[in-house]
Design a protein around this motif. Structure first.
Motif, short mmCIF file in Angstrom:
data_model
loop_
_atom_site.label_atom_id
_atom_site.label_comp_id
_atom_site.label_asym_id
_atom_site.label_seq_id
_atom_site.Cartn_x
_atom_site.Cartn_y
_atom_site.Cartn_z
N CYS A 19 0.59 -1.21 0.05
CA CYS A 19 0.22 -0.27 0.24
C CYS A 19 1.16 1.63 -0.39
O CYS A 19 1.67 0.74 0.26
CB CYS A 19 -0.91 0.18 1.13
SG CYS A 19 -1.63 1.42 1.35
N ALA A 20 -0.20 2.28 -0.71
CA ALA A 20 1.06 3.01 -0.32
C ALA A 20 -0.06 4.87 -0.34
O ALA A 20 -0.58 4.31 -1.15
CB ALA A 20 1.95 3.73 -1.97
N LYS A 21 0.16 5.55 0.47
CA LYS A 21 -0.75 6.53 0.78
C LYS A 21 -0.17 8.25 0.92
O LYS A 21 1.19 8.30 1.08
CB LYS A 21 -1.78 6.07 1.50
CG LYS A 21 -2.20 4.92 2.05
CD LYS A 21 -3.98 5.87 1.17
CE LYS A 21 -5.04 4.49 1.21
NZ LYS A 21 -6.39 4.56 0.07
N PHE A 22 -0.31 9.08 0.14
CA PHE A 22 -0.46 10.08 0.06
C PHE A 22 -0.72 11.40 1.98
O PHE A 22 -2.10 10.71 2.34
CB PHE A 22 -1.09 11.72 -0.74
CG PHE A 22 0.08 11.58 -1.91
CD1 PHE A 22 0.84 12.32 -2.19
CD2 PHE A 22 -0.56 10.70 -3.23
CE1 PHE A 22 1.63 12.50 -3.06
CE2 PHE A 22 0.12 10.34 -4.34
CZ PHE A 22 1.43 11.46 -4.23
N SER A 23 -0.41 12.06 2.34
CA SER A 23 -0.36 12.57 4.03
C SER A 23 -1.42 13.49 3.20
O SER A 23 -1.61 14.48 1.81
CB SER A 23 0.78 13.04 4.46
OG SER A 23 1.10 13.94 3.34
N PRO A 24 -2.26 14.39 4.07
CA PRO A 24 -3.19 14.92 3.45
C PRO A 24 -3.10 15.95 2.81
O PRO A 24 -3.18 17.02 1.82
CB PRO A 24 -4.16 15.71 4.84
CG PRO A 24 -3.93 14.34 5.88
CD PRO A 24 -2.46 13.98 5.24
N ASP A 25 -1.77 16.91 3.21
CA ASP A 25 -1.12 18.01 2.40
C ASP A 25 -0.36 17.70 1.51
O ASP A 25 -0.22 18.65 0.45
CB ASP A 25 -0.49 18.98 3.38
CG ASP A 25 1.03 18.00 3.98
OD1 ASP A 25 0.67 16.60 3.22
OD2 ASP A 25 1.26 18.65 4.52
N LEU A 28 3.93 14.17 1.78
CA LEU A 28 4.65 13.39 2.31
C LEU A 28 3.70 12.13 1.63
O LEU A 28 2.46 11.76 1.22
CB LEU A 28 4.62 13.01 3.83
CG LEU A 28 5.24 14.16 4.49
CD1 LEU A 28 5.23 14.13 5.86
CD2 LEU A 28 6.96 14.11 3.70
N ILE A 29 4.50 10.85 1.09
CA ILE A 29 3.82 9.68 1.34
C ILE A 29 4.05 8.42 2.25
O ILE A 29 5.17 8.07 2.13
CB ILE A 29 4.80 8.87 -0.68
CG1 ILE A 29 4.10 9.63 -1.19
CG2 ILE A 29 3.82 7.42 -0.97
CD1 ILE A 29 5.23 9.46 -2.86
N VAL A 30 2.81 7.72 2.84
CA VAL A 30 3.35 6.41 3.61
C VAL A 30 2.85 4.86 3.03
O VAL A 30 2.36 5.03 2.08
CB VAL A 30 2.86 6.24 4.68
CG1 VAL A 30 1.14 6.75 4.55
CG2 VAL A 30 2.77 5.39 5.74
N SER A 31 4.33 4.39 2.77
CA SER A 31 4.18 2.98 2.50
C SER A 31 4.36 1.73 3.35
O SER A 31 5.44 1.96 4.12
CB SER A 31 4.95 2.34 0.90
OG SER A 31 6.65 2.67 1.21
N CYS A 32 3.62 0.44 2.88
CA CYS A 32 4.18 -0.03 3.74
C CYS A 32 4.48 -1.93 2.76
O CYS A 32 4.02 -2.00 1.67
CB CYS A 32 2.64 -0.70 4.58
SG CYS A 32 1.22 -0.75 3.71
N LYS A 39 6.92 3.34 5.44
CA LYS A 39 7.89 4.28 5.26
C LYS A 39 7.73 5.12 4.84
O LYS A 39 6.40 5.10 3.99
CB LYS A 39 9.02 3.68 4.17
CG LYS A 39 10.00 2.71 4.67
CD LYS A 39 11.12 2.03 3.14
CE LYS A 39 11.67 0.56 3.77
NZ LYS A 39 12.68 1.26 4.76
N ILE A 40 7.95 6.58 5.57
CA ILE A 40 7.44 7.92 5.30
C ILE A 40 8.84 8.66 4.33
O ILE A 40 9.89 8.60 4.83
CB ILE A 40 7.20 9.18 6.32
CG1 ILE A 40 6.53 8.23 7.58
CG2 ILE A 40 6.77 10.27 5.91
CD1 ILE A 40 5.47 8.13 6.92
#
Length: 228
Positions: A19-25, A28-32, A39-40
């Motif tokens: 999975c990979a997701k953007f932060s609200p702003d 940043l991207i968070v991935s697992c 990782k951020i």
């Protein structure tokens, strides 16, 4: 997208990325990954700025809370974890499922988290009080996805039973801003979240056997009537 070319690659993971997701702003991207790390990434300098590791299982899903200060992970080891990305610290650790957790969704207020699991249940966590408040059973098999609506008054779940279930929360009176732990406790209403609708509402066409021309036209007539 017009040229069908990606902008750049972030390549510090060593196994499948789940999975990979953007932060609200959007910064940043968070991935697992199945390498048991989360990782951020900072999109401005394309660098990994935070790294969370787990020695037991890997995360199937990960996402930012609405304010972008924390992330939550859905673990293959049946756990749900909430991390503060500002100080690189584990804040909360829940083990409320008996199967792997496949998906999570933050309520727009950021105070609730809903989880979907292979044990066939959905669970709602109160993040301010740090406890499980509801267990919901509507699917007849593993639940793979769940998501709150924009306002948080509804959520939808999907599972291996081929159904999408639509639920209404009991948080209708919650406001996404200005909530405190003191005034939130009184908002745990007596009625739990409840099922509103099930999709598909009618059997799939391929599930009905059409053996003759008469059967075909009868089936077609029923289909037309159902669309009126």
């Amino acid at each position: 997208m017009y040229r069908q070319r990606f902008l750049y690659s972030l390549y510090r993971h060593t196994h499948w990325v789940r999975c990979a997701k953007f932060s609200p702003d959007g910064r940043l991207i968070v991935s697992c990954s199945e390498d048991k790390t989360i990782k951020i990434w900072d999109t401005t300098n394309k660098q990994c700025v935070n790294n969370f590791s787990d020695s037991v299982g890997f995360a199937n899903f990960v996402d930012f809370n609405p304010s972008g200060t924390c992330i939550a992970s859905a673990g293959s080891d049946q756990t749900v974890k909430v991390w503060d990305v500002r100080v690189n610290k584990l804040l909360q650790h829940y083990q409320v499922h008996s199967g792997g957790v496949n998906c999570i969704s933050f309520h727009p207020s950021g105070n609730y988290l809903i989880t979907a699991s292979s044990d066939g249940t959905l669970k709602i966590l109160d993040l301010l009080e740090g406890r499980l408040i509801y267990t919901l059973q509507g699917h007849t098999g593993p639940v793979f996805t769940v998501s709150f609506s924009k306002g948080g008054e509804l959520f939808a779940s999907g599972g291996a039973d081929t159904q999408v279930l639509l639920w209404r929360t009991n948080f209708d009176e919650l406001h996404c801003k200005g909530l405190t732990k003191r005034n939130l406790k009184r908002l745990h209403f007596d009625s739990p979240p409840h099922l509103l609708d099930i999709y598909p509402r009618t059997p799939h066409p391929h599930e009905e056997k059409v053996e003759t021309v008469e059967d075909f036209f009868l089936h077609l007539l029923r289909l037309i009537q159902s669309l009126r």
